[in-house]
Design a protein around this motif. Structure first.
Motif, PDB file in Angstrom:
ATOM      1  N   LEU A  21    -125.067 -54.927   5.301  1.00 24.50           N
ATOM      2  CA  LEU A  21    -125.924 -55.714   6.188  1.00 24.50           C
ATOM      3  C   LEU A  21    -125.260 -57.000   6.670  1.00 24.50           C
ATOM      4  N   PHE A  22    -124.543 -57.690   5.790  1.00 20.63           N
ATOM      5  CA  PHE A  22    -124.113 -59.056   6.070  1.00 20.63           C
ATOM      6  C   PHE A  22    -122.615 -59.139   6.338  1.00 20.63           C
ATOM      7  N   THR A  23    -122.257 -59.994   7.284  1.00 17.80           N
ATOM      8  CA  THR A  23    -120.852 -60.119   7.675  1.00 17.80           C
ATOM      9  C   THR A  23    -120.015 -60.796   6.605  1.00 17.80           C
ATOM     10  N   ALA A  24    -120.605 -61.739   5.864  1.00 21.35           N
ATOM     11  CA  ALA A  24    -119.872 -62.463   4.831  1.00 21.35           C
ATOM     12  C   ALA A  24    -119.967 -61.719   3.499  1.00 21.35           C
ATOM     13  N   ASP A  25    -119.082 -62.069   2.594  1.00 20.90           N
ATOM     14  CA  ASP A  25    -119.123 -61.502   1.247  1.00 20.90           C
ATOM     15  C   ASP A  25    -120.141 -62.280   0.434  1.00 20.90           C
ATOM     16  N   VAL A  26    -121.326 -61.719   0.277  1.00 19.73           N
ATOM     17  CA  VAL A  26    -122.406 -62.394  -0.447  1.00 19.73           C
ATOM     18  C   VAL A  26    -122.544 -61.876  -1.875  1.00 19.73           C
ATOM     19  N   THR A  33    -124.651 -69.342  -2.988  1.00 19.48           N
ATOM     20  CA  THR A  33    -125.396 -69.245  -1.735  1.00 19.48           C
ATOM     21  C   THR A  33    -124.389 -69.165  -0.600  1.00 19.48           C
ATOM     22  N   VAL A  34    -124.571 -68.195   0.297  1.00 23.92           N
ATOM     23  CA  VAL A  34    -123.597 -67.947   1.359  1.00 23.92           C
ATOM     24  C   VAL A  34    -124.302 -67.921   2.708  1.00 23.92           C
ATOM     25  N   TYR A  35    -123.729 -68.635   3.674  1.00 27.14           N
ATOM     26  CA  TYR A  35    -124.187 -68.549   5.066  1.00 27.14           C
ATOM     27  C   TYR A  35    -123.531 -67.340   5.708  1.00 27.14           C
ATOM     28  N   THR A  36    -124.320 -66.515   6.381  1.00 30.53           N
ATOM     29  CA  THR A  36    -123.797 -65.266   6.922  1.00 30.53           C
ATOM     30  C   THR A  36    -124.550 -64.862   8.181  1.00 30.53           C
ATOM     31  N   LYS A 228    -116.087 -61.012   6.855  1.00 32.71           N
ATOM     32  CA  LYS A 228    -115.142 -60.651   5.801  1.00 32.71           C
ATOM     33  C   LYS A 228    -114.068 -59.700   6.318  1.00 32.71           C
ATOM     34  N   LEU A 229    -113.420 -60.079   7.403  1.00 32.79           N
ATOM     35  CA  LEU A 229    -112.429 -59.207   8.032  1.00 32.79           C
ATOM     36  C   LEU A 229    -111.154 -59.086   7.211  1.00 32.79           C
TER      37      LEU A 229
END
Length: 346
Positions: A21-26, A33-36, A228-229
């Motif tokens: 679902l999320f672009t960042a590694d959460v 806590t991660v902004y994504t 997270k490319l």
């Protein structure tokens, strides 16, 4: 801030779900806590939000539900909460994973205490060490305030050091009064959403629906850092983002400031070297830098990619009601570009 959407994504396969679902590694350790962003298959931004890894808690508390497997707490701007719920639910139905989405938006309130003295004020209220070492930026923990259990998150949407307090509904007034009492001698005051609008645009934080829409990509919006490319983890929209990165960015979100204090509201034309290259999406007045600030996507009239060199090399004007005003383009936030203040360094 209590109108925010507050969801839990929990279950044995919750981590598989958040990875997609999320672009960042959460999928980090509990307490992070991660902004994504969340994307569609075209690479467009369906949402930006914060995702916090949590541990199982008390079944009677909306602050930390019980669950088997992994758990994540999602905090989302209230105006787009239903849009987020629908997008996540649709993706989860397609994936058929063993996890569930829980909506605790009505059970939890939220207040945000921001500013250089936020640590001084909250240290009198919260039963935990708020130093940079004990409570670094982009982390969260359960603690107590005025005898009530709250989830404190060290985050900011206004460019200052601060914490969000996520509080059970029945305890909101008690915690709020404790914060205001502790802050009274430090000059604490209530601030509304117009203040957030001004402060966030000054810092360069994006607003979904204005700076971000489902037809804008993270690369165009300056949010490549959320993707997270560099990992091998697939996520929804990754192929489209990678294709755009390889081909080049043909429009880019740019920050503009004007020396003349003229009100702008969005949809003003952006001129570059005598040609219209886009229009303003969002504008406000920045009181710290004492200038009008505006954000808009620009294109190259010749059809080429819009590089940072292209942005820097142009001469710009913003047109308001038929009158053009000289403008300066910025490739970084004009306010605290090194992000020292949110980390507590003043």
């Amino acid at each position: 801030m209590s109108y925010f959407g507050k969801f839990y994504l929990v279950g044995p396969e919750a981590t598989k779900a958040v990875n997609w679902l999320f672009t960042a590694d959460v999928s980090k350790a509990p307490g992070s806590t991660v902004y994504t962003c969340m994307l569609n298959q075209r690479g467009g931004v369906e949402s930006d939000l914060t995702v916090s890894r949590i541990s199982p808690g008390d079944p009677a508390s909306p602050l930390a539900p019980t669950f088997e497997g992994d758990g994540y707490y999602l905090a989302i701007g209230g105006a787009v909460a239903q849009h987020n719920w629908s997008h996540i639910t649709s993706v989860l139905q397609d994936m058929k994973l063993q996890c569930k989405l829980l909506d605790c938006s009505e059970e939890l309130g939220m207040m945000s205490i921001q500013g250089p003295l936020s640590r001084v004020v909250l240290q009198e209220v919260l039963d935990t060490d708020l130093s940079n070492e004990a409570f670094p930026f982009s982390t969260h923990k359960l603690t107590t305030a005025a005898g009530c259990t709250v989830r404190a998150m060290r985050l900011s949407f206004v460019g200052e050091m601060g914490w969000e307090l996520h509080v059970p509904q029945e305890d909101c007034v008690k915690v709020y009064r404790a914060v205001m009492q502790a802050g009274a001698r430090h000059g604490i005051t209530n601030a509304g959403y117009r203040a957030i609008d001004s402060l966030s645009i000054e810092k360069g934080y994006r607003h979904w629906h204005a700076d971000l829409r489902p037809d804008d990509t993270p690369l165009e919006a300056g949010l490549a850092f959320t993707c997270k490319l560099k990992s091998s983890i697939p996520f929804l929209g990754r192929e489209a983002v990678e294709a755009q990165k390889a081909k080049g960015i043909f429009r880019r979100l740019v920050c503009f400031t004007t020396e003349e204090k003229v009100p702008m509201f969005g949809l003003e034309a952006i001129w570059r070297d005598g040609e219209v290259v886009g229009h303003i999406r969002r504008a406000d007045f920045g009181f710290a830098i004492d200038k009008t600030i505006a954000y808009g996507y620009i294109r190259d009239p010749a059809g080429g990619p819009v590089s940072l060199d292209f942005v820097k090399s142009g001469s710009y004007q913003l047109e308001r009601m038929g009158v053009t005003y000289p403008a300066q383009a910025h490739t970084r936030s004009p306010f605290d570009p090194d992000n020292k203040r949110v980390k507590g360094f003043y």
